[in-house]
Design an enzyme around this catalytic site. Structure first.
Site, PDB file in Angstrom:
ATOM      1  N   GLY A  70     -12.357   7.121  13.329  1.00  0.00           N
ATOM      2  CA  GLY A  70     -12.554   8.346  14.091  1.00  0.00           C
ATOM      3  C   GLY A  70     -11.259   8.852  14.684  1.00  0.00           C
ATOM      4  CB  ILE A 119     -12.872   8.578  21.804  1.00  0.00           C
ATOM      5  CG1 ILE A 119     -13.818   9.285  22.777  1.00  0.00           C
ATOM      6  CG2 ILE A 119     -12.894   7.073  22.062  1.00  0.00           C
ATOM      7  CD1 ILE A 119     -15.283   8.930  22.584  1.00  0.00           C
ATOM      8  CG  HIS A 150      14.128  28.635  36.345  1.00  0.00           C
ATOM      9  ND1 HIS A 150      14.000  28.308  35.014  1.00  0.00           N
ATOM     10  CD2 HIS A 150      15.405  28.312  36.698  1.00  0.00           C
ATOM     11  CE1 HIS A 150      15.148  27.818  34.580  1.00  0.00           C
ATOM     12  NE2 HIS A 150      16.025  27.808  35.585  1.00  0.00           N
ATOM     13  N   GLY A 177     -17.835   9.224  18.371  1.00  0.00           N
ATOM     14  CA  GLY A 177     -18.594  10.091  19.262  1.00  0.00           C
ATOM     15  C   GLY A 177     -19.571   9.323  20.126  1.00  0.00           C
ATOM     16  CD  GLU A 204     -11.738  12.366  11.599  1.00  0.00           C
ATOM     17  OE1 GLU A 204     -12.702  12.978  11.102  1.00  0.00           O
ATOM     18  OE2 GLU A 204     -11.807  11.730  12.675  1.00  0.00           O
TER      19      GLU A 204
END
Length: 465
Positions: A177, A181, A439, A267, A200
């Site tokens: 994956g 994550i 800046h 997931g 993947e």
């Protein structure tokens, strides 16, 4: 005992909903079988980001000579890193518990179960009993998902929850994956010297994000020694004498990679085990509770939020849903636009986005102007030696309203809030340019990207006409 609101689950959806409920005057109780904070505080967002911070500091110290600073024998103590992580978790959990007390919220420890009469039964803890409520909110969150790959139950195959339980740094780690994550854990352990491989299935890592982000992050991670393989199919996982092996197909060729551990990072799925009592039959779709636009389930006076329902699985979205739900129960208008959800990835450089991408704009047939600034020209980025960063801004070609932003640079996850506000309120590029930016800051890149929408960025080369 009876309450106005009972919330099952004390993660970022549940505990925020409880606090909002109490502040709106509702008599409120929260049911939680584990520690308050849910996955986010205990096993997800917070511990992961603590690990990212610690390991990035270690990586920076190893490269300190680039700044004229020399240190010998740089090393780490993984046990101390874990203690640091746990200390942060404990402080945040304790803070939530104290907020419950100070707001008069009853904290019912135990497993919460929704009964068919709309009551809630709590078992296995100090809060055991049956409780009545006018409104019940289900906020039990999610757990790591497993895909149907043979051998994922092998010894040495871990979920993200289990990976954090290791007391030693893996010598090697294969990650199935390449989503959020996967890339965050890859960054953490590669910084500690682990040989990391990402597998993947889709054509790119972070496939749901802007292609520029995916491509640049892949180059950065490869430069740091992470082996990345996309468009692959993992066929099986096997425990072998030398470690755990992933057998996969890449470009129609069989390949094998062996590592000490395999992380399954594909997931998360709703954590509904034990949530429903006998006779409770809520409408479900692919394991998620179906709700309407007001988070109502198919059962009267029962609502659901967060990872339990369809949509993005993000802690801040669950919290926002909880707030909006309680506002509506109190008869108020929603204070948050739930359609504008920032997404963040805590790699180095950080990644953040909100609104639509160029690909989505093209699919929807929207005419947009794009402003982009490469952060290699930003003074603060040069000082901190940031890699391959950019800020991209999409605006409607007619109204000039900002419709999408993608950032890949230091402090991106902090800076994205400005654009969540812009997209939610329909601010134009001209309106955002009215405020000067200090800046040197990373935020100066925002001004440059905004100016580039019209081809007027001061520090960019002129656009070809």
């Amino acid at each position: 005992m009876s309450y106005d609101v009972i919330i099952i689950g004390a993660g970022p959806g549940g505990y925020v909903a409880a606090l909002k409920s109490a502040k709106l005057g509702f008599k409120t109780a929260v049911v939680e079988k584990d520690r308050v904070g849910g996955t986010c505080l205990n096993r997800g967002c917070i511990p992961t980001k603590a690990m990212v911070h610690a390991t990035e500091l270690y990586r920076e110290m190893q490269n300190a000579k680039e700044y004229g600073i020399f240190a010998e024998n740089i090393s780490y103590d993984y046990g101390k890193i874990l203690e640091y992580k746990q200390d942060i978790i404990d402080k945040l959990v304790g803070g939530v518990e104290q907020l419950f007390k100070s707001n008069g919220i009853d904290y019912l420890k135990g497993l919460g179960m929704l009964e068919k009469d709309g009551s809630v039964t709590v078992s296995g803890g100090e809060g055991a009993g049956n409780y009545q409520a006018k409104h019940v909110i289900l906020a039990v969150g999610s757990k790591p998902a497993l895909v149907p790959i043979p051998g994922l139950d092998s010894e040495g195959v871990l979920t993200s929850d289990e990976l954090f339980q290791l007391q030693e740094v893996p010598k090697s780690l294969s990650i199935i994956g390449g989503g959020v994550i996967g890339v965050e854990f890859a960054s953490i352990f590669a910084s500690l010297g682990t040989k990391v491989t990402i597998l993947e299935a889709l054509p790119s890592i972070l496939a749901n994000m802007d292609k520029d982000i995916s491509q640049n992050l892949k180059l950065i991670l490869k430069k740091r020694g992470i082996d990345i393989h996309t468009s692959v199919k993992v066929e099986k996982v096997e425990k072998e004498a030398e470690g755990v092996s992933c057998f996969y197909t890449e470009k129609d060729e069989p390949v094998k990679v062996t590592s000490q551990y395999v992380l399954c990072a594909v997931g998360r799925v709703p954590n509904t085990q034990g949530l429903f009592g006998e006779g409770v039959e809520l409408e479900m779709e692919r394991g998620r509770v179906v709700v309407d636009e007001h988070f109502k389930t198919s059962m009267d006076n029962v609502y659901a939020i967060g990872d339990l329902i369809k949509g993005l699985q993000l802690a801040h979205l669950a919290s926002a849903q909880g707030i909006c739900l309680l506002e509506e129960l109190a008869g108020h208008k929603r204070s948050i636009d739930l359609n504008v959800v920032p997404g963040c990835v805590y790699t180095s450089p950080e990644i953040a986005s909100v609104g639509i991408t160029e690909a989505i704009a093209k699919e929807q047939g929207l005419e947009i102007n794009v402003g982009k600034f490469m952060m290699s020209g930003n003074g603060k980025s040069m000082i901190s030696k940031e890699e391959r960063g950019f800020i991209k801004i999409l605006s409607d070609s007619k109204s000039h309203a900002v419709v999408g932003v993608q950032m890949m640079c230091a402090r991106a996850t902090d800076m994205i809030g400005e654009f969540g506000n812009a997209v939610a309120n329909g601010f134009t590029v001209e309106q955002l340019l009215k405020a000067m930016r200090a800046h040197p800051t990373y935020n100066e890149g925002v001004g440059e990207a905004l100016e580039d929408v019209f081809g007027e960025a001061v520090h960019s080369m002129p656009k070809k006409k």
